[in-house]
Design a protein around this motif. Sequence first.
Motif, mmCIF file in Angstrom:
data_model
loop_
_atom_site.group_PDB
_atom_site.id
_atom_site.type_symbol
_atom_site.label_atom_id
_atom_site.label_comp_id
_atom_site.label_asym_id
_atom_site.label_seq_id
_atom_site.Cartn_x
_atom_site.Cartn_y
_atom_site.Cartn_z
ATOM 1 N N GLU A 9 41.014 43.228 34.728
ATOM 2 C CA GLU A 9 39.758 42.506 34.969
ATOM 3 C C GLU A 9 39.778 41.975 36.393
ATOM 4 O O GLU A 9 40.726 41.307 36.795
ATOM 5 C CB GLU A 9 39.660 41.350 33.952
ATOM 6 C CG GLU A 9 38.565 40.342 34.180
ATOM 7 C CD GLU A 9 37.165 40.954 34.110
ATOM 8 O OE1 GLU A 9 36.557 41.106 35.189
ATOM 9 O OE2 GLU A 9 36.716 41.273 32.995
ATOM 10 N N ASP A 10 38.731 42.287 37.177
ATOM 11 C CA ASP A 10 38.739 41.839 38.567
ATOM 12 C C ASP A 10 38.121 40.450 38.752
ATOM 13 O O ASP A 10 38.299 39.832 39.797
ATOM 14 C CB ASP A 10 38.034 42.868 39.474
ATOM 15 C CG ASP A 10 36.596 43.110 39.067
ATOM 16 O OD1 ASP A 10 36.328 43.112 37.845
ATOM 17 O OD2 ASP A 10 35.742 43.288 39.945
ATOM 18 N N ASP A 53 38.320 46.145 31.610
ATOM 19 C CA ASP A 53 36.998 45.994 32.205
ATOM 20 C C ASP A 53 36.657 47.324 32.869
ATOM 21 O O ASP A 53 37.485 47.901 33.574
ATOM 22 C CB ASP A 53 37.068 44.864 33.243
ATOM 23 C CG ASP A 53 35.766 44.697 34.004
ATOM 24 O OD1 ASP A 53 34.699 45.029 33.460
ATOM 25 O OD2 ASP A 53 35.823 44.237 35.162
ATOM 26 N N GLY A 55 34.177 47.906 35.075
ATOM 27 C CA GLY A 55 33.712 47.770 36.458
ATOM 28 C C GLY A 55 34.805 47.211 37.349
ATOM 29 O O GLY A 55 34.973 46.003 37.468
ATOM 30 N N LYS A 102 30.178 41.621 27.429
ATOM 31 C CA LYS A 102 30.125 40.311 28.085
ATOM 32 C C LYS A 102 28.753 39.683 27.879
ATOM 33 O O LYS A 102 27.767 40.393 28.014
ATOM 34 C CB LYS A 102 30.373 40.461 29.597
ATOM 35 C CG LYS A 102 31.796 40.776 29.956
ATOM 36 C CD LYS A 102 31.891 40.928 31.489
ATOM 37 C CE LYS A 102 33.297 41.359 31.875
ATOM 38 N NZ LYS A 102 33.429 41.688 33.310
HETATM 39 CA CA CA Z 1 34.397 43.815 36.765
#
Ligand code: CA
Length: 230
Positions: A9-10, A53, A55, A102
């Motif tokens: 997860e960024d 995640d 993205g 989310k």
């Molecule tokens: Ca992301």
Amino acid sequence: MSDEILVVEDDDSIRRLLRISLKTEGYRVSEAKSATVALSLFDANAPSLVLLDLGLPDCDGMEVLSHIRECGSTPVIVVTARTQDDQKVSALDAGADDYVVKPFSMAELFARIRVALRHRAHILRSNDETHVYSIGGLTIDNDTRTVSLDGEPVHLTPYEYGMLMVMVRYRGKALTHRFIQREVWGHDASDGYRTLRVIMASLRRKLGDRPANPRFIATEVGVGYRFIGE
Ligand code: CA
């Protein structure tokens, strides 16, 4: 030793929240902010489950998923944005075990993690086929291929029975239309989607499942179905 979960997860605040919550639940946690770090941690640590995640800053999370699938059956739960229904289906069809959208609740996420880890434990333990399933008033005898609901026999066609068995075998997990089709028919039928919906509607009617308030099989909007009976 407790299960290790690799969190990919960024977003720093989401990742921190996940780390704290997962540790509180007793899991060990490793973290990656990018696909590159995720892949090296996955190879180095062999985690029990990956929370992914889709993205990510350096490459699409789907590439991480495909690497993990080349290596084996480690459960992967993908985290997607609400607007991306197609992404959920592609991820599930590419071998993800489940997804959360989310913003998700921790209770929901923990439930998904428990289901995914339980399936993994089952796969690792054996390939023995359970003969009698008993789930919330529903009893399925796999030897005689008979089904009863609250003690009353339910007469299912072979396709309905096959579909019920697929749902029960993967209970708790979101299954795409395509996945169910392949499991029941062994291939993608050309008009499979419509046929599947018709058979599923009939199966749910026989199980007394109302779509608005299902007891056994719930619709996953834009994805497929999930068996929710415990
Ligand atoms: Ca992301």
